[in-house]
Scaffold this motif. Structure first.
Motif, PDB file in Angstrom:
ATOM      1  N   VAL A 190      46.802  35.180  22.873  1.00 56.62           N
ATOM      2  CA  VAL A 190      46.984  35.422  24.305  1.00 56.62           C
ATOM      3  C   VAL A 190      46.690  34.130  25.069  1.00 56.62           C
ATOM      4  CG1 VAL A 190      46.285  36.813  26.284  1.00 56.62           C
ATOM      5  CG2 VAL A 190      46.335  37.841  23.992  1.00 56.62           C
ATOM      6  N   PHE A 191      47.766  33.521  25.579  1.00 58.60           N
ATOM      7  CA  PHE A 191      47.662  32.238  26.281  1.00 58.60           C
ATOM      8  C   PHE A 191      47.469  32.461  27.781  1.00 58.60           C
ATOM      9  CE2 PHE A 191      48.858  28.608  23.512  1.00 58.60           C
ATOM     10  CZ  PHE A 191      49.079  29.306  22.332  1.00 58.60           C
ATOM     11  N   SER A 192      46.696  31.558  28.375  1.00 58.28           N
ATOM     12  CA  SER A 192      46.601  31.510  29.842  1.00 58.28           C
ATOM     13  C   SER A 192      46.464  30.045  30.243  1.00 58.28           C
ATOM     14  CB  SER A 192      45.399  32.312  30.349  1.00 58.28           C
ATOM     15  OG  SER A 192      44.176  31.703  29.928  1.00 58.28           O
ATOM     16  N   GLY A 193      46.685  29.816  31.526  1.00 56.85           N
ATOM     17  CA  GLY A 193      46.570  28.450  32.056  1.00 56.85           C
ATOM     18  C   GLY A 193      47.167  28.391  33.434  1.00 56.85           C
ATOM     19  N   LYS A 194      46.808  27.369  34.178  1.00 59.40           N
ATOM     20  CA  LYS A 194      47.298  27.220  35.555  1.00 59.40           C
ATOM     21  C   LYS A 194      48.808  26.940  35.558  1.00 59.40           C
ATOM     22  CE  LYS A 194      43.233  27.264  37.689  1.00 59.40           C
ATOM     23  NZ  LYS A 194      42.867  28.262  38.732  1.00 59.40           N
ATOM     24  N   ARG A 195      49.400  27.139  36.715  1.00 58.82           N
ATOM     25  CA  ARG A 195      50.830  26.830  36.855  1.00 58.82           C
ATOM     26  C   ARG A 195      51.077  25.373  36.454  1.00 58.82           C
ATOM     27  NH1 ARG A 195      53.460  27.335  42.151  1.00 58.82           N
ATOM     28  NH2 ARG A 195      51.491  26.836  43.214  1.00 58.82           N
ATOM     29  N   ARG A 214      46.937  48.042  39.748  1.00 58.76           N
ATOM     30  CA  ARG A 214      45.794  48.850  40.224  1.00 58.76           C
ATOM     31  C   ARG A 214      45.917  50.290  39.733  1.00 58.76           C
ATOM     32  NH1 ARG A 214      45.648  45.432  44.579  1.00 58.76           N
ATOM     33  NH2 ARG A 214      47.299  46.464  45.753  1.00 58.76           N
ATOM     34  N   GLN A 215      47.184  50.731  39.617  1.00 59.78           N
ATOM     35  CA  GLN A 215      47.407  52.108  39.137  1.00 59.78           C
ATOM     36  C   GLN A 215      47.269  52.165  37.615  1.00 59.78           C
ATOM     37  OE1 GLN A 215      51.308  53.266  40.634  1.00 59.78           O
ATOM     38  NE2 GLN A 215      50.807  52.368  42.637  1.00 59.78           N
ATOM     39  N   ASP A 216      47.717  51.063  36.950  1.00 56.40           N
ATOM     40  CA  ASP A 216      47.732  51.065  35.475  1.00 56.40           C
ATOM     41  C   ASP A 216      47.624  49.620  34.982  1.00 56.40           C
ATOM     42  OD1 ASP A 216      50.197  52.180  32.967  1.00 56.40           O
ATOM     43  OD2 ASP A 216      48.265  51.144  32.804  1.00 56.40           O
ATOM     44  N   PRO A 217      46.400  49.137  34.696  1.00 59.34           N
ATOM     45  CA  PRO A 217      46.187  47.723  34.342  1.00 59.34           C
ATOM     46  C   PRO A 217      47.017  47.254  33.146  1.00 59.34           C
ATOM     47  CG  PRO A 217      44.083  48.802  34.750  1.00 59.34           C
ATOM     48  CD  PRO A 217      45.113  49.879  34.751  1.00 59.34           C
ATOM     49  N   GLY A 218      47.353  48.162  32.245  1.00 58.79           N
ATOM     50  CA  GLY A 218      48.094  47.768  31.041  1.00 58.79           C
ATOM     51  C   GLY A 218      49.596  47.929  31.165  1.00 58.79           C
ATOM     52  N   TYR A 219      50.060  48.247  32.375  1.00 59.22           N
ATOM     53  CA  TYR A 219      51.479  48.591  32.572  1.00 59.22           C
ATOM     54  C   TYR A 219      52.424  47.504  32.054  1.00 59.22           C
ATOM     55  CZ  TYR A 219      55.757  49.884  35.115  1.00 59.22           C
ATOM     56  OH  TYR A 219      57.055  50.230  35.435  1.00 59.22           O
ATOM     57  N   PHE A 220      52.226  46.261  32.480  1.00 57.71           N
ATOM     58  CA  PHE A 220      53.155  45.195  32.078  1.00 57.71           C
ATOM     59  C   PHE A 220      52.921  44.762  30.640  1.00 57.71           C
ATOM     60  CE2 PHE A 220      55.187  45.083  36.014  1.00 57.71           C
ATOM     61  CZ  PHE A 220      54.265  45.053  37.046  1.00 57.71           C
ATOM     62  N   CYS A 221      51.675  44.943  30.157  1.00 56.20           N
ATOM     63  CA  CYS A 221      51.391  44.592  28.759  1.00 56.20           C
ATOM     64  C   CYS A 221      52.171  45.526  27.831  1.00 56.20           C
ATOM     65  CB  CYS A 221      49.899  44.728  28.479  1.00 56.20           C
ATOM     66  SG  CYS A 221      48.852  43.645  29.452  1.00 56.20           S
ATOM     67  N   ARG A 222      52.165  46.807  28.174  1.00 55.72           N
ATOM     68  CA  ARG A 222      52.886  47.774  27.333  1.00 55.72           C
ATOM     69  C   ARG A 222      54.379  47.491  27.339  1.00 55.72           C
ATOM     70  NH1 ARG A 222      49.372  51.284  29.369  1.00 55.72           N
ATOM     71  NH2 ARG A 222      50.831  52.092  30.913  1.00 55.72           N
ATOM     72  N   LEU A 223      54.907  47.230  28.548  1.00 56.15           N
ATOM     73  CA  LEU A 223      56.353  46.970  28.640  1.00 56.15           C
ATOM     74  C   LEU A 223      56.737  45.720  27.846  1.00 56.15           C
ATOM     75  CD1 LEU A 223      57.163  47.727  32.405  1.00 56.15           C
ATOM     76  CD2 LEU A 223      57.828  49.069  30.395  1.00 56.15           C
ATOM     77  N   ALA A 224      55.897  44.685  27.941  1.00 56.74           N
ATOM     78  CA  ALA A 224      56.230  43.403  27.282  1.00 56.74           C
ATOM     79  C   ALA A 224      56.148  43.501  25.765  1.00 56.74           C
ATOM     80  CB  ALA A 224      55.296  42.308  27.788  1.00 56.74           C
ATOM     81  N   ASP A 279      44.508  41.720  31.595  1.00 64.43           N
ATOM     82  CA  ASP A 279      45.516  41.347  30.592  1.00 64.43           C
ATOM     83  C   ASP A 279      44.824  41.112  29.248  1.00 64.43           C
ATOM     84  OD1 ASP A 279      47.313  39.194  32.945  1.00 64.43           O
ATOM     85  OD2 ASP A 279      47.426  41.356  32.636  1.00 64.43           O
ATOM     86  N   LEU A 280      43.782  40.276  29.289  1.00 59.95           N
ATOM     87  CA  LEU A 280      43.060  39.908  28.055  1.00 59.95           C
ATOM     88  C   LEU A 280      42.383  41.151  27.459  1.00 59.95           C
ATOM     89  CD1 LEU A 280      42.671  37.345  26.517  1.00 59.95           C
ATOM     90  CD2 LEU A 280      40.782  36.707  28.026  1.00 59.95           C
ATOM     91  N   GLN A 320      43.321  36.692  19.735  1.00 60.40           N
ATOM     92  CA  GLN A 320      42.573  35.473  20.019  1.00 60.40           C
ATOM     93  C   GLN A 320      43.101  34.873  21.325  1.00 60.40           C
ATOM     94  OE1 GLN A 320      41.623  32.723  16.988  1.00 60.40           O
ATOM     95  NE2 GLN A 320      41.357  34.292  15.420  1.00 60.40           N
ATOM     96  N   SER A 321      42.173  34.344  22.123  1.00 59.33           N
ATOM     97  CA  SER A 321      42.571  33.820  23.445  1.00 59.33           C
ATOM     98  C   SER A 321      42.696  32.299  23.383  1.00 59.33           C
ATOM     99  CB  SER A 321      41.530  34.227  24.495  1.00 59.33           C
ATOM    100  OG  SER A 321      40.259  33.747  24.101  1.00 59.33           O
ATOM    101  N   VAL A 322      43.718  31.791  24.052  1.00 62.78           N
ATOM    102  CA  VAL A 322      43.994  30.344  24.067  1.00 62.78           C
ATOM    103  C   VAL A 322      44.169  29.901  25.508  1.00 62.78           C
ATOM    104  CG1 VAL A 322      45.428  28.488  23.151  1.00 62.78           C
ATOM    105  CG2 VAL A 322      45.289  30.674  21.914  1.00 62.78           C
ATOM    106  N   ARG A 323      43.460  28.870  25.901  1.00 66.43           N
ATOM    107  CA  ARG A 323      43.576  28.333  27.256  1.00 66.43           C
ATOM    108  C   ARG A 323      44.301  26.988  27.214  1.00 66.43           C
ATOM    109  NH1 ARG A 323      43.268  30.447  32.410  1.00 66.43           N
ATOM    110  NH2 ARG A 323      42.567  28.916  33.935  1.00 66.43           N
ATOM    111  N   VAL A 324      45.348  26.861  27.978  1.00 67.70           N
ATOM    112  CA  VAL A 324      46.036  25.568  28.097  1.00 67.70           C
ATOM    113  C   VAL A 324      45.529  24.913  29.374  1.00 67.70           C
ATOM    114  CG1 VAL A 324      48.267  24.397  28.277  1.00 67.70           C
ATOM    115  CG2 VAL A 324      48.077  26.502  26.923  1.00 67.70           C
ATOM    116  N   GLN A 325      45.021  23.685  29.242  1.00 63.77           N
ATOM    117  CA  GLN A 325      44.462  23.021  30.420  1.00 63.77           C
ATOM    118  C   GLN A 325      45.008  21.612  30.549  1.00 63.77           C
ATOM    119  OE1 GLN A 325      40.189  22.861  29.734  1.00 63.77           O
ATOM    120  NE2 GLN A 325      40.383  21.118  28.379  1.00 63.77           N
TER     121      GLN A 325
END
Ligand SMILES: Nc1ncnc2c1ncn2[C@@H]1O[C@H](COP(=O)(O)OP(=O)(O)O)[C@@H](O)[C@H]1O
Ligand SMILES: C[C@@](O)(CCOP(=O)(O)OP(=O)(O)O)CC(=O)O
Length: 194
Positions: free
Chosen positions: A13-18, A85-95, A114-115, A127-132
């Motif tokens: 699971v990747f995250s990072g700024k724009r 707010r209604q369903d935190p996992g909504y987009f995770c499930r769809l993806a 998300d994480l 496993q979580s990965v941060r791109v910086q």
């Protein structure tokens, strides 16, 4: 938790700024592992699809890297947060629906939820990965500060209080991506029995 039949072997699971290079790095991993083994998942994909439908917008441009998506980003963030707010996992499930590769690379986690969703669904595999990178480098790649975006949860939700399993420094003066990603690729190859 829904009954899930298919279990991926590894979920990165990747995250990072724009403009930190999330897409660049995850595409690099996909190219290294191949589409039989690896699938890049974008949580923003189903969000943009629904947003484009509801607002009669050009989905191809929303999914692209250009200025079009930036015009709608702030409103997409607010729209997406209403869904979450209604369903935190909504987009995770769809993806993740229907994905059958053993290695999943989520390119754009933005929030704790998300994480937490992936860690809850796949506790052993995630496993979580941060791109910086520096703001200077981001600016060179076309980023500029936008109020309502860069000070929102969408960009700041994972800035603190998160232990990342891996950190990738995507800068010209850092070790090469090949070097930095070596261990992650080895993990993925082992997970996929390559
Ligand atoms: N290591 C790199 N070498 C060359 N170009 C890069 C590198 N990292 C990012 N880029 C370029 O910078 C821009 C932003 O990268 P991108 O992956 O789209 O960022 P993000 O997905 O985090 O917003 C893209 O044009 C991409 O090709
Ligand atoms: C509303 C968004 O889903 C828009 C995300 O668009 P991109 O995934 O294109 O973003 P970057 O690749 O970081 O530039 C963000 C959110 O808060 O859900």
């Amino acid at each position: 938790m829904e009954d899930r039949v298919f279990q991926p072997r590894l979920v990165l699971v990747f995250s990072g700024k724009r403009k930190s290079g999330k897409d660049y790095v995850t595409d690099w991993i996909l190219e290294s592992l191949g589409p039989q083994v690896c699938c890049v998942l974008r949580l923003s994909g189903p969000l943009k699809q629904q947003y484009a439908q509801e607002h009669d917008l050009d989905l191809t441009q929303l999914l692209g890297p250009g200025p079009y998506k930036e015009k709608y980003r702030a409103d997409m963030i607010l729209w997406g947060e209403t869904q979450r707010r209604q369903d935190p996992g909504y987009f995770c499930r769809l993806a993740t629906r229907g994905v059958r590769q053993p290695v999943w690379v989520v390119s754009d986690a933005r929030r704790r939820t998300d994480l937490e969703w992936f860690k809850s669904e796949f506790p052993r595999q995630t496993q979580s990965v941060r791109v910086q990178c520096s703001e200077e480098t981001r600016k060179q790649r076309g980023w500029s500060y936008t109020a309502g975006v860069d000070d929102a949860e969408s960009e700041c939700g994972l800035d603190s209080g998160v232990h990342f399993d891996w950190i990738i420094t995507n800068e010209a003066n850092a070790p090469s991506l090949e070097e930095q990603l070596q261990s992650i690729l080895k993990l993925a190859e082992e997970a996929a029995d390559l």
